[in-house]
Write a protein that holds these residues in place. Structure first.
Motif, PDB file in Angstrom:
ATOM      1  N   MET A 421       0.833  -1.206   0.000  1.00 29.86           N
ATOM      2  CA  MET A 421       0.000   0.000   0.000  1.00 29.86           C
ATOM      3  C   MET A 421       0.867   1.256   0.000  1.00 29.86           C
ATOM      4  O   MET A 421       0.550   2.257  -0.664  1.00 29.86           O
ATOM      5  CB  MET A 421      -0.930  -0.016   1.215  1.00 29.86           C
ATOM      6  CG  MET A 421      -1.989  -1.097   1.156  1.00 29.86           C
ATOM      7  SD  MET A 421      -3.037  -1.082   2.643  1.00 29.86           S
ATOM      8  CE  MET A 421      -3.934  -2.616   2.427  1.00 29.86           C
ATOM      9  N   THR A 422       1.966   1.203   0.741  1.00 27.79           N
ATOM     10  CA  THR A 422       2.876   2.352   0.778  1.00 27.79           C
ATOM     11  C   THR A 422       3.504   2.593  -0.598  1.00 27.79           C
ATOM     12  O   THR A 422       3.602   3.749  -1.077  1.00 27.79           O
ATOM     13  CB  THR A 422       3.984   2.118   1.815  1.00 27.79           C
ATOM     14  OG1 THR A 422       3.394   1.922   3.099  1.00 27.79           O
ATOM     15  CG2 THR A 422       4.950   3.299   1.873  1.00 27.79           C
ATOM     16  N   ALA A 423       3.903   1.493  -1.253  1.00 27.10           N
ATOM     17  CA  ALA A 423       4.515   1.623  -2.591  1.00 27.10           C
ATOM     18  C   ALA A 423       3.513   2.169  -3.601  1.00 27.10           C
ATOM     19  O   ALA A 423       3.858   3.020  -4.450  1.00 27.10           O
ATOM     20  CB  ALA A 423       5.044   0.265  -3.043  1.00 27.10           C
ATOM     21  N   LEU A 424       2.276   1.730  -3.524  1.00 25.84           N
ATOM     22  CA  LEU A 424       1.244   2.239  -4.426  1.00 25.84           C
ATOM     23  C   LEU A 424       0.986   3.722  -4.191  1.00 25.84           C
ATOM     24  O   LEU A 424       0.795   4.504  -5.141  1.00 25.84           O
ATOM     25  CB  LEU A 424      -0.051   1.435  -4.237  1.00 25.84           C
ATOM     26  CG  LEU A 424      -0.077   0.029  -4.839  1.00 25.84           C
ATOM     27  CD1 LEU A 424      -1.343  -0.713  -4.394  1.00 25.84           C
ATOM     28  CD2 LEU A 424      -0.028   0.097  -6.367  1.00 25.84           C
ATOM     29  N   TRP A 425       0.969   4.122  -2.952  1.00 27.09           N
ATOM     30  CA  TRP A 425       0.713   5.527  -2.634  1.00 27.09           C
ATOM     31  C   TRP A 425       1.835   6.427  -3.164  1.00 27.09           C
ATOM     32  O   TRP A 425       1.577   7.504  -3.720  1.00 27.09           O
ATOM     33  CB  TRP A 425       0.562   5.692  -1.131  1.00 27.09           C
ATOM     34  CG  TRP A 425       0.343   7.102  -0.710  1.00 27.09           C
ATOM     35  CD1 TRP A 425       1.240   7.943  -0.116  1.00 27.09           C
ATOM     36  CD2 TRP A 425      -0.851   7.860  -0.887  1.00 27.09           C
ATOM     37  NE1 TRP A 425       0.689   9.178   0.103  1.00 27.09           N
ATOM     38  CE2 TRP A 425      -0.602   9.160  -0.358  1.00 27.09           C
ATOM     39  CE3 TRP A 425      -2.100   7.572  -1.435  1.00 27.09           C
ATOM     40  CZ2 TRP A 425      -1.565  10.162  -0.379  1.00 27.09           C
ATOM     41  CZ3 TRP A 425      -3.062   8.576  -1.439  1.00 27.09           C
ATOM     42  CH2 TRP A 425      -2.799   9.838  -0.923  1.00 27.09           C
ATOM     43  N   ARG A 426       3.047   5.957  -3.029  1.00 20.74           N
ATOM     44  CA  ARG A 426       4.180   6.755  -3.500  1.00 20.74           C
ATOM     45  C   ARG A 426       4.192   6.863  -5.020  1.00 20.74           C
ATOM     46  O   ARG A 426       4.649   7.870  -5.577  1.00 20.74           O
ATOM     47  CB  ARG A 426       5.481   6.149  -3.007  1.00 20.74           C
ATOM     48  CG  ARG A 426       5.709   6.327  -1.505  1.00 20.74           C
ATOM     49  CD  ARG A 426       6.960   5.597  -1.061  1.00 20.74           C
ATOM     50  NE  ARG A 426       7.213   5.820   0.369  1.00 20.74           N
ATOM     51  CZ  ARG A 426       8.170   5.203   1.065  1.00 20.74           C
ATOM     52  NH1 ARG A 426       8.956   4.305   0.460  1.00 20.74           N
ATOM     53  NH2 ARG A 426       8.334   5.469   2.338  1.00 20.74           N
ATOM     54  N   ALA A 427       3.712   5.821  -5.696  1.00 18.46           N
ATOM     55  CA  ALA A 427       3.742   5.817  -7.167  1.00 18.46           C
ATOM     56  C   ALA A 427       2.412   6.237  -7.771  1.00 18.46           C
ATOM     57  O   ALA A 427       2.178   6.049  -8.968  1.00 18.46           O
ATOM     58  CB  ALA A 427       4.111   4.415  -7.662  1.00 18.46           C
ATOM     59  N   ARG A 428       1.539   6.843  -6.973  1.00 19.70           N
ATOM     60  CA  ARG A 428       0.176   7.117  -7.421  1.00 19.70           C
ATOM     61  C   ARG A 428       0.119   8.042  -8.621  1.00 19.70           C
ATOM     62  O   ARG A 428      -0.781   7.942  -9.452  1.00 19.70           O
ATOM     63  CB  ARG A 428      -0.654   7.686  -6.266  1.00 19.70           C
ATOM     64  CG  ARG A 428      -0.204   9.044  -5.783  1.00 19.70           C
ATOM     65  CD  ARG A 428      -0.967   9.444  -4.509  1.00 19.70           C
ATOM     66  NE  ARG A 428      -0.624  10.780  -4.057  1.00 19.70           N
ATOM     67  CZ  ARG A 428       0.443  11.074  -3.354  1.00 19.70           C
ATOM     68  NH1 ARG A 428       1.314  10.111  -3.032  1.00 19.70           N
ATOM     69  NH2 ARG A 428       0.686  12.313  -2.967  1.00 19.70           N
ATOM     70  N   ARG A 429       1.075   8.969  -8.747  1.00 12.30           N
ATOM     71  CA  ARG A 429       1.020   9.947  -9.830  1.00 12.30           C
ATOM     72  C   ARG A 429       1.463   9.353 -11.168  1.00 12.30           C
ATOM     73  O   ARG A 429       1.180   9.919 -12.221  1.00 12.30           O
ATOM     74  CB  ARG A 429       1.886  11.151  -9.491  1.00 12.30           C
ATOM     75  CG  ARG A 429       1.433  11.887  -8.227  1.00 12.30           C
ATOM     76  CD  ARG A 429       2.274  13.122  -7.985  1.00 12.30           C
ATOM     77  NE  ARG A 429       1.952  13.763  -6.729  1.00 12.30           N
ATOM     78  CZ  ARG A 429       0.924  14.579  -6.547  1.00 12.30           C
ATOM     79  NH1 ARG A 429       0.122  14.860  -7.567  1.00 12.30           N
ATOM     80  NH2 ARG A 429       0.702  15.115  -5.350  1.00 12.30           N
TER      81      ARG A 429
END
Length: 461
Positions: A421-429
């Protein structure tokens, strides 16, 4: 002369063979066959202690669960026969009877066919032929008596007053405690896993209730026995259920007793988990009959056959290993939840293979760990139901080693889910719609995994 010899040989072949008497044995053994339910041919042995001018009582022996051959009950059969009770012991059916298919109705019809055979034999008092039921036979014998007046009396040893599923859950948890298994695994076996196999239809006759059958035995004399160290059915609670149900039926000839030094099968033991002496069966000792076991049964049967069935009485119950607990109600959630979790964790790698798209490393780890954790969480307690408590070995820190691995995997799933979830949030853009949809099933499965794993015991000590 030759013609005479041929004639004599022909006559000898046509005449019935004399009853066999085993070497060094004082009993007469005669092999018999009869047709059970559905016309199935069953094979058995009738034992007696010789000819008599007075008709004798008879008894048919019904074994416990599994395809028990008659040799397993040879000691009981011989004890009855030596006491002057003509005894029929037969090989249990293996047709339409298996681990996943049990039908007490079929077993009942087999038992009644055996009773009819014994009632029609010369030298047997047809009005005093009864049934002896061990363990599973403790459910079948009363059922047969409720369906036919041909059954003059019922003797049970190790009969349970509860349903087969609740009885088996108690049996397994008792044996797990003996192996020093504590904590969540024990609760998972008797709770969620029992619900799972019930809802999935993996445990035959799971919810059979013996109480209504007992309440229908208005006049049939009953002798119900349990070993002092019975650890396969809850003996103290079962005795209370038998007493109360038969009292409600108005039955005035119910005797409940506990076999001193007896195991589940009434044979000698030190603690219920071992057997002392006796023959070997499948490489394990059956144990000798406990000292007062045979005498209690044979003297009671003789009294019944003499027209003086003992009045109802109940012996004080010994300490029970542990109280039983009801199995939670059947719910499809028990098997639907792990099925949905497996689908969720499997969706990401499947779509990645089909579409050949990139998948973030934390998502790959989450999917793999989630699949293994859910499969392991179901497989460990399921193996105990399928194989027995031996499937829990070896035990490490109060847990089966396999369960300990599953619990470590469960923690890893939660940790990996947080990382994903943390990795997805960081790569959200930088992620497009497809890139967001691909890991969604695994993330949703991880969210659902936490409450399921708490309920299932994976995330509990």
């Amino acid at each position: 002369m030759l013609a005479a010899l041929i004639w004599a040989a022909t006559i000898a072949l046509l005449l019935p063979a004399p009853a066999a008497r085993a070497a060094g044995d004082d009993l007469v053994h005669e092999e018999v066959t009869f047709r059970g339910s559905g016309g199935l041919v069953l094979h058995g042995t009738v034992l007696s202690n010789g000819a008599t001018h007075t008709p004798r009582p008879g008894i048919v022996l019904l074994g416990g669960s599994g395809p028990g051959p008659r040799v397993e009950y040879r000691q009981e059969a011989e004890a009855f026969a030596r006491a002057g009770i003509t005894t029929l012991v037969y090989d249990k059916r293996t047709v339409q009877y298996s681990t996943l298919h049990r039908d007490f109705g079929l077993l009942t019809e087999d038992a009644l066919a055996a009773v009819r055979l014994l009632r029609d034999r010369s030298g047997v008092d047809r009005h005093h032929v009864g049934l002896w039921g061990f363990s599973e036979g403790g459910w079948v014998a009363p059922l047969a008596a409720s369906r036919s007046s041909d059954v003059a009396f019922v003797v049970t040893i190790g009969g349970s007053g509860y349903s087969p599923l609740r009885t088996q859950a108690w049996n397994l948890t008792t044996h797990l405690r003996h192996r020093n298994v504590t904590g969540s695994f024990e609760r998972t076996v008797s709770g969620p896993m029992a619900q799972f196999i019930d809802a999935a239809g993996l445990f035959p006759t799971a919810d059979y209730d013996p109480v209504p059958v007992l309440e229908s035995l208005h006049r049939t004399p009953v002798l119900a026995l349990w070993g002092q160290y019975d650890n396969q059915v809850p003996p103290r609670e079962s005795a209370r259920i038998f007493q109360r149900a038969l009292a409600r039926a108005g039955n005035e000839h119910v005797v409940t007793r506990f076999v001193t030094g007896g195991a589940h099968n009434g044979h000698r033991t030190t603690d219920g988990f071992d057997r002392i002496g006796g023959p070997l069966f499948h490489g394990k000792r059956l144990g000798q009959l406990a000292p007062d076991y045979a005498e209690t049964m044979t003297s009671w049967i003789r009294a019944v056959a003499a027209g003086h069935p003992p009045a109802s009485s109940a012996a004080p119950a010994p300490r029970q290993a542990a109280p039983s607990t009801p199995v939670p109600s059947r719910t499809p959630f028990a098997w639907l939840a792990p099925a949905l979790l497996l689908l969720g964790f499997a969706a990401c790698p499947v779509t990645a293979v089909l579409r050949r798209g990139p998948v973030m490393r934390p998502i790959r780890w989450l999917s793999g760990l989630g699949l293994v954790a859910v499969v392991g969480a179901v497989a460990c307690p399921l193996a105990v139901f399928a194989i027995g408590d031996g499937a829990a070995a070896p035990v490490v820190y109060g847990r089966p080693a396999g369960w300990l691995v599953v619990q470590v995997l469960g923690v890893a799933v939660v940790a990996t889910a947080c990382m994903a979830m943390t990795a997805l949030w960081r790569a959200r853009r930088t992620l497009d719609r497809v890139a967001w949809l691909r890991p969604a099933p695994a993330i949703l499965a991880a969210v659902g995994f936490v409450p399921w794993a708490l309920w299932w015991g994976v995330l509990r000590p």
